[in-house]
Design a protein around this motif. Structure first.
Motif, PDB file in Angstrom:
ATOM      1  N   VAL A 136      15.945  -1.712 -13.681  1.00 23.16           N
ATOM      2  CA  VAL A 136      15.129  -2.918 -13.825  1.00 23.16           C
ATOM      3  C   VAL A 136      14.484  -2.941 -15.210  1.00 23.16           C
ATOM      4  O   VAL A 136      14.371  -1.911 -15.875  1.00 23.16           O
ATOM      5  CB  VAL A 136      14.036  -3.043 -12.739  1.00 23.16           C
ATOM      6  CG1 VAL A 136      14.658  -3.184 -11.353  1.00 23.16           C
ATOM      7  CG2 VAL A 136      13.056  -1.882 -12.773  1.00 23.16           C
ATOM      8  N   ASP A 137      14.072  -4.142 -15.617  1.00 17.49           N
ATOM      9  CA  ASP A 137      13.415  -4.324 -16.915  1.00 17.49           C
ATOM     10  C   ASP A 137      11.931  -4.563 -16.716  1.00 17.49           C
ATOM     11  O   ASP A 137      11.534  -5.564 -16.088  1.00 17.49           O
ATOM     12  CB  ASP A 137      14.020  -5.524 -17.642  1.00 17.49           C
ATOM     13  CG  ASP A 137      15.480  -5.287 -18.005  1.00 17.49           C
ATOM     14  OD1 ASP A 137      15.748  -4.311 -18.729  1.00 17.49           O
ATOM     15  OD2 ASP A 137      16.334  -6.074 -17.561  1.00 17.49           O
ATOM     16  N   LEU A 138      11.101  -3.646 -17.232  1.00 11.65           N
ATOM     17  CA  LEU A 138       9.663  -3.886 -17.197  1.00 11.65           C
ATOM     18  C   LEU A 138       9.339  -5.019 -18.161  1.00 11.65           C
ATOM     19  O   LEU A 138       9.965  -5.144 -19.209  1.00 11.65           O
ATOM     20  CB  LEU A 138       8.893  -2.626 -17.594  1.00 11.65           C
ATOM     21  CG  LEU A 138       9.052  -1.413 -16.673  1.00 11.65           C
ATOM     22  CD1 LEU A 138       8.156  -0.281 -17.148  1.00 11.65           C
ATOM     23  CD2 LEU A 138       8.772  -1.754 -15.223  1.00 11.65           C
ATOM     24  N   GLU A 170      13.040   4.423 -19.913  1.00  7.33           N
ATOM     25  CA  GLU A 170      13.202   5.342 -18.786  1.00  7.33           C
ATOM     26  C   GLU A 170      13.372   4.598 -17.457  1.00  7.33           C
ATOM     27  O   GLU A 170      14.221   4.961 -16.646  1.00  7.33           O
ATOM     28  CB  GLU A 170      12.007   6.304 -18.687  1.00  7.33           C
ATOM     29  CG  GLU A 170      12.021   7.393 -19.726  1.00  7.33           C
ATOM     30  CD  GLU A 170      13.043   8.484 -19.442  1.00  7.33           C
ATOM     31  OE1 GLU A 170      13.580   8.557 -18.316  1.00  7.33           O
ATOM     32  OE2 GLU A 170      13.322   9.285 -20.346  1.00  7.33           O
ATOM     33  N   ILE A 171      12.581   3.558 -17.243  1.00  5.74           N
ATOM     34  CA  ILE A 171      12.671   2.812 -15.986  1.00  5.74           C
ATOM     35  C   ILE A 171      14.002   2.065 -15.904  1.00  5.74           C
ATOM     36  O   ILE A 171      14.623   2.003 -14.844  1.00  5.74           O
ATOM     37  CB  ILE A 171      11.458   1.874 -15.812  1.00  5.74           C
ATOM     38  CG1 ILE A 171      10.157   2.694 -15.710  1.00  5.74           C
ATOM     39  CG2 ILE A 171      11.640   0.959 -14.607  1.00  5.74           C
ATOM     40  CD1 ILE A 171      10.142   3.790 -14.664  1.00  5.74           C
ATOM     41  N   LYS A 172      14.470   1.544 -17.016  1.00  4.62           N
ATOM     42  CA  LYS A 172      15.782   0.885 -17.040  1.00  4.62           C
ATOM     43  C   LYS A 172      16.874   1.905 -16.691  1.00  4.62           C
ATOM     44  O   LYS A 172      17.766   1.624 -15.887  1.00  4.62           O
ATOM     45  CB  LYS A 172      16.031   0.261 -18.416  1.00  4.62           C
ATOM     46  CG  LYS A 172      17.377  -0.416 -18.567  1.00  4.62           C
ATOM     47  CD  LYS A 172      17.456  -1.672 -17.734  1.00  4.62           C
ATOM     48  CE  LYS A 172      18.695  -2.481 -18.081  1.00  4.62           C
ATOM     49  NZ  LYS A 172      18.752  -3.718 -17.310  1.00  4.62           N
ATOM     50  N   ILE A 217      15.523  -3.181  -7.984  1.00  3.14           N
ATOM     51  CA  ILE A 217      15.400  -1.729  -8.079  1.00  3.14           C
ATOM     52  C   ILE A 217      16.547  -1.061  -7.323  1.00  3.14           C
ATOM     53  O   ILE A 217      16.806  -1.368  -6.167  1.00  3.14           O
ATOM     54  CB  ILE A 217      14.050  -1.256  -7.503  1.00  3.14           C
ATOM     55  CG1 ILE A 217      12.901  -1.776  -8.373  1.00  3.14           C
ATOM     56  CG2 ILE A 217      14.010   0.263  -7.400  1.00  3.14           C
ATOM     57  CD1 ILE A 217      11.517  -1.506  -7.808  1.00  3.14           C
ATOM     58  N   LYS A 218      17.239  -0.155  -8.035  1.00  2.00           N
ATOM     59  CA  LYS A 218      18.269   0.659  -7.385  1.00  2.00           C
ATOM     60  C   LYS A 218      18.418   1.967  -8.157  1.00  2.00           C
ATOM     61  O   LYS A 218      18.103   2.049  -9.346  1.00  2.00           O
ATOM     62  CB  LYS A 218      19.599  -0.084  -7.286  1.00  2.00           C
ATOM     63  CG  LYS A 218      20.285  -0.391  -8.606  1.00  2.00           C
ATOM     64  CD  LYS A 218      21.602  -1.125  -8.333  1.00  2.00           C
ATOM     65  CE  LYS A 218      22.531  -1.174  -9.446  1.00  2.00           C
ATOM     66  NZ  LYS A 218      22.499  -1.872 -10.578  1.00  2.00           N
ATOM     67  N   LYS A 222       0.808  -1.230   0.000  1.00  2.00           N
ATOM     68  CA  LYS A 222       0.000   0.000   0.000  1.00  2.00           C
ATOM     69  C   LYS A 222       0.837   1.273   0.000  1.00  2.00           C
ATOM     70  O   LYS A 222       0.429   2.317   0.501  1.00  2.00           O
ATOM     71  CB  LYS A 222      -0.992   0.000   1.158  1.00  2.00           C
ATOM     72  CG  LYS A 222      -2.030  -1.093   1.039  1.00  2.00           C
ATOM     73  CD  LYS A 222      -3.375  -0.533   1.341  1.00  2.00           C
ATOM     74  CE  LYS A 222      -4.430  -1.598   1.079  1.00  2.00           C
ATOM     75  NZ  LYS A 222      -5.645  -1.036   0.633  1.00  2.00           N
ATOM     76  N   GLN A 223       2.051   1.192  -0.582  1.00  5.50           N
ATOM     77  CA  GLN A 223       2.901   2.365  -0.747  1.00  5.50           C
ATOM     78  C   GLN A 223       3.364   2.443  -2.201  1.00  5.50           C
ATOM     79  O   GLN A 223       3.523   1.433  -2.865  1.00  5.50           O
ATOM     80  CB  GLN A 223       4.106   2.280   0.183  1.00  5.50           C
ATOM     81  CG  GLN A 223       3.711   2.331   1.651  1.00  5.50           C
ATOM     82  CD  GLN A 223       4.918   2.407   2.537  1.00  5.50           C
ATOM     83  OE1 GLN A 223       5.559   3.443   2.622  1.00  5.50           O
ATOM     84  NE2 GLN A 223       5.228   1.305   3.194  1.00  5.50           N
ATOM     85  N   LEU A 224       3.595   3.660  -2.668  1.00  6.06           N
ATOM     86  CA  LEU A 224       3.987   3.922  -4.050  1.00  6.06           C
ATOM     87  C   LEU A 224       5.486   4.211  -4.111  1.00  6.06           C
ATOM     88  O   LEU A 224       6.005   5.007  -3.321  1.00  6.06           O
ATOM     89  CB  LEU A 224       3.213   5.133  -4.575  1.00  6.06           C
ATOM     90  CG  LEU A 224       3.544   5.623  -5.982  1.00  6.06           C
ATOM     91  CD1 LEU A 224       3.154   4.592  -7.029  1.00  6.06           C
ATOM     92  CD2 LEU A 224       2.843   6.953  -6.249  1.00  6.06           C
ATOM     93  N   LEU A 225       6.161   3.587  -5.068  1.00  7.67           N
ATOM     94  CA  LEU A 225       7.580   3.852  -5.264  1.00  7.67           C
ATOM     95  C   LEU A 225       7.755   5.270  -5.811  1.00  7.67           C
ATOM     96  O   LEU A 225       7.140   5.633  -6.809  1.00  7.67           O
ATOM     97  CB  LEU A 225       8.177   2.838  -6.245  1.00  7.67           C
ATOM     98  CG  LEU A 225       9.682   2.983  -6.499  1.00  7.67           C
ATOM     99  CD1 LEU A 225      10.464   2.587  -5.254  1.00  7.67           C
ATOM    100  CD2 LEU A 225      10.101   2.125  -7.670  1.00  7.67           C
TER     101      LEU A 225
END
Length: 132
Positions: free
Chosen positions: A55-57, A48-50, A94-95, A15-18
């Motif tokens: 990480v890889d979506l 963008e996320i990579k 995730i980092k 229940k928390q958003l990154l």
């Protein structure tokens, strides 16, 4: 009136958003960014996320969540940001990477340290029962 078109990845856990904070900034944003010429939403979000989180979506899991607009932080009055949000699963750990200095878990009590569009998105997520 001008508009900044951005994409964002909504990753919710417990229940928390990154959230992410860029180097030299005090405000938290939802990870994502702008598309480059010729990119689809999916391609831009994956790239963008990579770049930001290492990480890889997983393309088959990318799902549209909603589009939100607000005054763009640090821009002249009337410059709006349009944030098109997606949910997705990922592989990797995730980092922080690239311009990201800090990642954190946000809930509705953290609104004061978030961008305007992030506040709107978090209010919606709370109303949907997805975050605290």
């Amino acid at each position: 009136m001008s508009e900044i078109d951005k994409l964002a990845w909504l990753y919710i856990q417990n229940k928390q958003l990154l959230g992410a904070r860029s180097k030299g900034k005090n405000t938290y944003y939802i990870p994502g960014g702008k598309r480059e010429a010729g990119e689809s939403d999916e391609q831009a979000l994956i790239r963008e996320i990579k770049e930001e989180l290492s990480v890889d979506l997983i393309p088959a899991t990318i799902e549209y969540a909603g589009t939100f607009k607000a005054q763009a932080d640090g821009k002249p009055e009337g410059v709006m940001v349009k944030m098109t949000c997606y949910l997705a699963e990922f592989t990797g750990k995730i980092k922080e990477d690239a311009e990201i200095e800090e990642i954190t878990w946000l809930n509705h009590h953290d609104l004061a340290k978030c961008s305007q569009v992030t506040k709107i998105i978090m209010a919606w997520l709370k109303s949907e029962g997805k975050i605290e």
